[in-house]
Design a protein around this motif. Structure first.
Motif, PDB file in Angstrom:
ATOM      1  N   GLN A 277      49.755  18.598  15.444  1.00 16.88           N
ATOM      2  CA  GLN A 277      48.944  19.762  15.124  1.00 16.88           C
ATOM      3  C   GLN A 277      49.771  20.997  14.802  1.00 16.88           C
ATOM      4  N   ASP A 278      51.024  21.042  15.248  1.00 14.89           N
ATOM      5  CA  ASP A 278      51.864  22.213  14.960  1.00 14.89           C
ATOM      6  C   ASP A 278      52.090  22.384  13.465  1.00 14.89           C
ATOM      7  N   CYS A 279      52.144  21.282  12.738  1.00 11.50           N
ATOM      8  CA  CYS A 279      52.350  21.353  11.283  1.00 11.50           C
ATOM      9  C   CYS A 279      51.054  21.131  10.501  1.00 11.50           C
ATOM     10  N   HIS A 280      50.238  20.183  10.949  1.00 16.11           N
ATOM     11  CA  HIS A 280      49.065  19.776  10.171  1.00 16.11           C
ATOM     12  C   HIS A 280      47.779  20.473  10.592  1.00 16.11           C
ATOM     13  N   GLY A 281      47.769  21.075  11.777  1.00 13.25           N
ATOM     14  CA  GLY A 281      46.533  21.619  12.300  1.00 13.25           C
ATOM     15  C   GLY A 281      45.721  20.541  12.988  1.00 13.25           C
ATOM     16  N   ASN A 282      44.665  20.966  13.705  1.00 15.18           N
ATOM     17  CA  ASN A 282      43.812  19.992  14.367  1.00 15.18           C
ATOM     18  C   ASN A 282      42.815  19.402  13.372  1.00 15.18           C
ATOM     19  N   TRP A 297      47.869  14.025   1.119  1.00 17.67           N
ATOM     20  CA  TRP A 297      49.060  13.308   0.656  1.00 17.67           C
ATOM     21  C   TRP A 297      49.837  14.079  -0.404  1.00 17.67           C
ATOM     22  N   LEU A 298      49.163  14.939  -1.167  1.00 15.69           N
ATOM     23  CA  LEU A 298      49.842  15.655  -2.254  1.00 15.69           C
ATOM     24  C   LEU A 298      50.185  17.090  -1.879  1.00 15.69           C
ATOM     25  N   ASP A 299      49.419  17.675  -0.986  1.00 13.22           N
ATOM     26  CA  ASP A 299      49.675  19.029  -0.490  1.00 13.22           C
ATOM     27  C   ASP A 299      49.887  18.934   1.012  1.00 13.22           C
ATOM     28  N   GLU A 300      51.142  19.011   1.427  1.00 11.62           N
ATOM     29  CA  GLU A 300      51.482  18.814   2.830  1.00 11.62           C
ATOM     30  C   GLU A 300      52.318  19.982   3.350  1.00 11.62           C
ATOM     31  N   PRO A 301      52.517  20.072   4.683  1.00 10.38           N
ATOM     32  CA  PRO A 301      53.311  21.171   5.254  1.00 10.38           C
ATOM     33  C   PRO A 301      54.685  21.289   4.609  1.00 10.38           C
ATOM     34  N   LYS A 302      55.172  22.524   4.489  1.00  9.70           N
ATOM     35  CA  LYS A 302      56.429  22.816   3.814  1.00  9.70           C
ATOM     36  C   LYS A 302      57.513  23.244   4.803  1.00  9.70           C
ATOM     37  N   CYS A 303      58.728  22.742   4.596  1.00 15.25           N
ATOM     38  CA  CYS A 303      59.851  23.139   5.452  1.00 15.25           C
ATOM     39  C   CYS A 303      60.103  24.640   5.374  1.00 15.25           C
ATOM     40  N   GLY A 304      59.985  25.187   4.162  1.00 14.96           N
ATOM     41  CA  GLY A 304      60.297  26.597   3.952  1.00 14.96           C
ATOM     42  C   GLY A 304      59.393  27.536   4.709  1.00 14.96           C
ATOM     43  N   THR A 305      58.206  27.079   5.106  1.00 15.63           N
ATOM     44  CA  THR A 305      57.273  27.931   5.834  1.00 15.63           C
ATOM     45  C   THR A 305      57.899  28.425   7.137  1.00 15.63           C
ATOM     46  N   CYS A 306      58.583  27.532   7.839  1.00 12.12           N
ATOM     47  CA  CYS A 306      59.208  27.898   9.115  1.00 12.12           C
ATOM     48  C   CYS A 306      60.690  28.224   8.978  1.00 12.12           C
ATOM     49  N   HIS A 307      61.380  27.532   8.059  1.00 16.78           N
ATOM     50  CA  HIS A 307      62.834  27.624   8.005  1.00 16.78           C
ATOM     51  C   HIS A 307      63.364  28.586   6.947  1.00 16.78           C
ATOM     52  N   GLY A 308      62.484  29.121   6.084  1.00 18.54           N
ATOM     53  CA  GLY A 308      62.918  30.086   5.098  1.00 18.54           C
ATOM     54  C   GLY A 308      63.294  29.459   3.766  1.00 18.54           C
ATOM     55  N   SER A 309      63.539  30.326   2.783  1.00 22.40           N
ATOM     56  CA  SER A 309      63.736  29.883   1.395  1.00 22.40           C
ATOM     57  C   SER A 309      64.988  29.024   1.212  1.00 22.40           C
TER      58      SER A 309
END
Length: 491
Positions: A277-282, A297-309
């Motif tokens: 849930q930390d990345c995908h939500g409940n 499957w095509l729009d999923e959590p992004k690394c850059g959201t937490c880790h930066g550009s």
């Protein structure tokens, strides 16, 4: 004249051979997802077929030059040691033609893309790929207990050559632990089918491929717009039935309480143990995001959201599709989604331990470079900073007491090994010595030495013929001296 020509040919062949010998090849492989799941029974409700995708990159190290990523002129063959067939481990081949509207039945042990459990990977840009490998989680020797983290073995050669340039082994993950019945939610698949509306062409006796009505981007099937996507329906239907913020909720459908497919460094971090849930939500949030236009499957959590550009995916690409330093895929260094290195599964870590001597992100520059570069490397990190991190990680010692610095436990050789390896140790004074091997959970596997010994150097042979591939620990105790190191069994 004749002898001059022969001599020239000999010299050309000799220097050509020396040139090839001077070049070193590095082979890196990975699966595109941290877990592929599949039905075991295809006679009733079908969500996913056996279908596993793997990629590999071949790198050549040449002194004085930058590493080269190679494709044309090279062949990479794959196999799955201990797993040579799938027919009989699942009834997929009985129903595949009907479920997927195939012109003719699938050949035994051949998947939907024409690949089997052994084969040759295809060139795809600057990498090699094999799709739709129909692996099951059951190895030939055990048709009862799932083994979700089996190893794939790949071998690189020049085209039309038997000479091996490089090999590697990495996890090809698969699980059948995704059943609505085994999770304890439904009494039978027939009950689930009976709860569906009566529509034309719907066979309540099965087999039914869910994606024929409920769109699935995983299978590339558009479904019926009114029925909505499978991801939406499953999350929407169950959103008020189970705990919203619990891993156990996700593991009801996603593999699973036994498989535990989320096993990576984010789940097992020192400062935070993340859950799905930390990345995908409940489930409510997943449902709402799809209603707002997110494509499963095509729009999923992004690394850059937490880790930066600096650590973001390529524009418009998922992590598994993105490339970085030197044209390498992000997954070649970091691992697959849900299995980012290091993971809690020993087999996931074998490849990087073999390449750089320790688990975790592939960060040792000389794995691909002949010498450590002086400039910035991946993500703009200076090589000198990376060397410091490497030095911290390279020691395989878990616990060392250096009060008696003439005691010594050497690294086993060979390492990785199959099935035997040699362990050498030295003691400066007469001592009672124990040398034991453990698994990573601390269970004792074997006692190699348990006796009083005079001062001197000794060697012990560890035979792992009856053990599965993985990382093990060997520990020497002599007087007040204690030291533990890792050894790698790779079949």
């Amino acid at each position: 004249m004749k002898y001059t020509v022969i001599l020239k040919l000999f010299l050309i062949m000799m220097f050509s051979s020396l040139s090839v010998f001077a070049q070193q090849y590095v082979l890196i492989g990975w699966n595109d997802l941290g877990m592929h799941c599949s039905n075991k029974n295809f006679s009733k409700i079908v969500v996913l077929p056996p279908y596993n995708n793997v990629r590999a990159q071949l790198i050549r190290k040449i002194p004085g030059q930058k590493p080269q990523v190679l494709t044309a002129g090279y062949t990479i063959a794959y196999s799955i040691p201990g797993n040579s067939y799938s027919v009989g481990k699942t009834n997929f081949w009985t129903y595949a033609q009907q479920l997927f509207n195939l012109a003719q039945p699938l050949a035994a042990n051949i998947g939907l893309t024409g690949n089997g459990l052994t084969g040759v990977m295809k060139i795809d840009g600057n990498n090699f790929i094999a799709t739709g490998i129909p692996i099951t989680p059951y190895q030939d020797k055990d048709l009862v207990n799932e083994n979700p983290y089996q190893l794939m073995h790949i071998v690189a050669r020049l085209n039309n050559s038997s000479t091996i340039l490089a090999t590697t082994d990495f996890v090809i993950p698969v699980s059948n632990e995704m059943s609505c019945i085994s999770s304890g939610c439904h009494s039978s698949e027939t009950q689930i089918l009976n709860e569906h509306e009566r529509v034309n062409g719907f066979n309540r006796n099965g087999p039914v491929l869910c994606a024929k009505c409920h769109a699935s981007n995983a299978l590339g099937m558009a479904g019926n717009r009114e029925a909505k996507s499978l991801s939406f329906r499953l999350h929407e239907k169950h959103k008020d039935l189970l705990a919203l913020n619990s891993m156990a909720t996700c593991y009801k459908c996603h593999p699973g309480a036994k498989t535990q497919c989320l096993r990576d460094v984010m789940r097992n971090g020192k400062t935070k143990q993340m859950i799905c849930q930390d990345c995908h939500g409940n489930m409510k949030q997943v449902t709402e995001s799809i209603e707002k236009g997110r494509r499963p499957w095509l729009d999923e959590p992004k690394c850059g959201t937490c880790h930066g550009s600096k650590f973001a995916e390529n524009t418009g690409k998922l992590f598994r599709e993105s490339k970085g330093h030197g044209g390498l895929y992000c997954s070649s260094c970091h691992g697959s989604p849900h299995a980012i290195y290091p993971t809690s599964q020993p087999n996931d870590n074998l490849q990087n331990i073999r390449l750089q001597g320790f688990a975790g992100t592939l960060k040792k520059c000389v794995v691909c470079h002949t010498t450590t570069p002086t400039g910035a490397g991946p993500h703009g990190i200076l090589a000198s900073a990376n060397v410091t991190a490497q030095n911290d990680n390279e020691s395989n010692t878990i616990e060392t007491n250096n009060l008696l610095n003439t005691f010594e436990l050497k690294q086993n050789y060979p390492n990785p090994f199959n099935p035997t390896t040699k362990i050498i140790y030295s003691i400066p004074v007469e001592s009672f010595v124990t040398l034991k091997v453990y698994d990573l959970q601390g269970k004792e596997i074997s006692t190699l030495v348990s006796s009083k010994e005079d001062a001197g150097s000794y060697e012990a042979i560890f035979d792992a013929s009856n053990l599965p591939s993985g990382v093990y620990l060997y520990r020497l105790e002599a007087g007040s001296y204690k030291e533990t190191k890792k050894l790698i069994l790779m079949r």
